[in-house]
Scaffold this active site. Sequence first.
Site, PDB file in Angstrom:
ATOM      1  N   GLN A 149       0.844  -1.203   0.000  1.00  0.00           N
ATOM      2  CA  GLN A 149       0.000   0.000   0.000  1.00  0.00           C
ATOM      3  C   GLN A 149       0.872   1.244   0.000  1.00  0.00           C
ATOM      4  O   GLN A 149       0.371   2.363  -0.066  1.00  0.00           O
ATOM      5  CB  GLN A 149      -0.888   0.014   1.257  1.00  0.00           C
ATOM      6  N   GLY A 172       3.061  -4.628   8.873  1.00  0.00           N
ATOM      7  CA  GLY A 172       3.043  -3.186   9.086  1.00  0.00           C
ATOM      8  C   GLY A 172       1.864  -2.454   8.484  1.00  0.00           C
ATOM      9  O   GLY A 172       2.006  -1.333   8.010  1.00  0.00           O
ATOM     10  N   HIS A 228      -1.582   1.588  -4.171  1.00  0.00           N
ATOM     11  CA  HIS A 228      -1.931   3.008  -4.040  1.00  0.00           C
ATOM     12  C   HIS A 228      -1.043   3.916  -4.873  1.00  0.00           C
ATOM     13  O   HIS A 228      -0.958   5.124  -4.612  1.00  0.00           O
ATOM     14  CB  HIS A 228      -1.897   3.413  -2.555  1.00  0.00           C
TER      15      HIS A 228
HETATM   16  P1  OAD Z   1      -1.275   2.858   8.981  1.00  0.00           P
HETATM   17  O1  OAD Z   1      -0.564   4.090   9.402  1.00  0.00           O
HETATM   18  O2  OAD Z   1      -2.755   2.850   9.022  1.00  0.00           O
HETATM   19  O3  OAD Z   1      -0.772   1.638   9.868  1.00  0.00           O
HETATM   20  C1  OAD Z   1       0.574   1.399  10.086  1.00  0.00           C
HETATM   21  C2  OAD Z   1       0.701   0.109  10.848  1.00  0.00           C
HETATM   22  O4  OAD Z   1       2.081  -0.166  11.002  1.00  0.00           O
HETATM   23  C3  OAD Z   1       0.092   0.132  12.267  1.00  0.00           C
HETATM   24  O5  OAD Z   1      -0.733  -1.010  12.441  1.00  0.00           O
HETATM   25  C4  OAD Z   1       1.316   0.084  13.182  1.00  0.00           C
HETATM   26  O6  OAD Z   1       1.066  -0.639  14.379  1.00  0.00           O
HETATM   27  C5  OAD Z   1       2.312  -0.637  12.312  1.00  0.00           C
HETATM   28  N1  OAD Z   1       3.725  -0.355  12.609  1.00  0.00           N
HETATM   29  C6  OAD Z   1       4.276   0.774  13.129  1.00  0.00           C
HETATM   30  N2  OAD Z   1       5.609   0.651  13.220  1.00  0.00           N
HETATM   31  C7  OAD Z   1       5.911  -0.580  12.732  1.00  0.00           C
HETATM   32  C8  OAD Z   1       7.126  -1.297  12.564  1.00  0.00           C
HETATM   33  N3  OAD Z   1       8.300  -0.776  12.904  1.00  0.00           N
HETATM   34  N4  OAD Z   1       7.067  -2.546  12.027  1.00  0.00           N
HETATM   35  C9  OAD Z   1       5.871  -3.087  11.685  1.00  0.00           C
HETATM   36  N5  OAD Z   1       4.707  -2.458  11.837  1.00  0.00           N
HETATM   37  C10 OAD Z   1       4.711  -1.220  12.348  1.00  0.00           C
HETATM   38  O7  OAD Z   1      -0.707   2.505   7.521  1.00  0.00           O
HETATM   39  P2  OAD Z   1      -1.358   1.571   6.397  1.00  0.00           P
HETATM   40  O8  OAD Z   1      -2.024   0.394   7.002  1.00  0.00           O
HETATM   41  O9  OAD Z   1      -0.321   1.352   5.392  1.00  0.00           O
HETATM   42  O10 OAD Z   1      -3.715   5.268   1.870  1.00  0.00           O
HETATM   43  O11 OAD Z   1      -2.467   2.538   5.830  1.00  0.00           O
HETATM   44  C11 OAD Z   1      -3.188   2.136   4.714  1.00  0.00           C
HETATM   45  C12 OAD Z   1      -3.491   3.314   3.847  1.00  0.00           C
HETATM   46  O12 OAD Z   1      -4.098   4.350   4.632  1.00  0.00           O
HETATM   47  C13 OAD Z   1      -2.276   3.996   3.253  1.00  0.00           C
HETATM   48  O13 OAD Z   1      -1.809   3.354   2.090  1.00  0.00           O
HETATM   49  C14 OAD Z   1      -2.798   5.365   2.961  1.00  0.00           C
HETATM   50  C15 OAD Z   1      -3.490   5.617   4.276  1.00  0.00           C
HETATM   51  O14 OAD Z   1      -4.458   6.584   4.284  1.00  0.00           O
HETATM   52  C16 OAD Z   1      -3.924   6.314   1.070  1.00  0.00           C
HETATM   53  O15 OAD Z   1      -3.334   7.358   1.194  1.00  0.00           O
HETATM   54  C17 OAD Z   1      -4.956   6.049   0.025  1.00  0.00           C
END
Ligand code: OAD
Length: 237
Positions: free
Chosen positions: A92, A179, A110
């Site tokens: 993503q 992540g 994305h």
């Molecule tokens: P999020 O910011 O929603 O989630 C990030 C995730 O990474 C969380 O569950 C954290 O717990 C986890 N995390 C943080 N640090 C980490 C680490 N060092 N190792 C592993 N995991 C870790 O990001 P996404 O799920 O990618 O879309 O969000 C999805 C979409 O929402 C994005 O692509 C973007 C956003 O709005 C658009 O812009 C269309």
Amino acid sequence: MTDGLRRPVTALTGAGVSAESGVPTFRGEEGLWRRHRADELATPTAFRRDPLLVWEWYDWRRRLIDQCLPNPAHHTLASMEETLSPFTLITQNVDGLHQAAGSVNVLELHGSIWRVRCTACSHVSEDYRVPLPDLPPHCPECGELLRPDVVWFGESLPADVLAAAWEAARRCRTMLVIGTSATVQPAASLPLAALRGGGTLLELNPAATPLSRHAHTVIRAPAAQALPNWWEAHRFG
Ligand code: OAD
């Protein structure tokens, strides 16, 4: 191969995989959506209303990401692509760090912050300049306004990329979910498609997500540390 790594393998990554590279995530305490409003910066309406504001925000993110290097989690996924066949990486993320680590076939759900697309003639090109010399930028082909080639809220994902992602999710025997908060659709449903197809789910995330209760294995740790360890333990079966 052990039960932990049945082939084919598909990985789905989110912002957390790049967190240890210094790229901010979206949700959580330090998340971008805590400090910036998605409806003012990441929707087609926002762009129509104020393209300069939107572009300034993307230019800021491009400059930030430009300072970041891939971390051991990105490198491990690149190594999986070399070692496992078939292996599919779905992300993503728009930051390009998987490719910087050496991953070749990346399904970018994305889009990419390093591509620009013309709002008039749809011409798409890569542009790695930081900062961009003129904001908002204009199309080299027709002179109309360019936009970042990313997917905004309310927009459809690229159909070919999404179809390939569904296919890789359905046919995999192991899906690594790394992540992502698993809250944004349709990406969040891909692991469920893997489950329905008989695959096992491994979630690697320091925090719980709506997916956690479906996962066969959960590793509550940062990806840059935990993914290389997991791979070392499982790569030779
Ligand atoms: P999020 O910011 O929603 O989630 C990030 C995730 O990474 C969380 O569950 C954290 O717990 C986890 N995390 C943080 N640090 C980490 C680490 N060092 N190792 C592993 N995991 C870790 O990001 P996404 O799920 O990618 O879309 O969000 C999805 C979409 O929402 C994005 O692509 C973007 C956003 O709005 C658009 O812009 C269309």
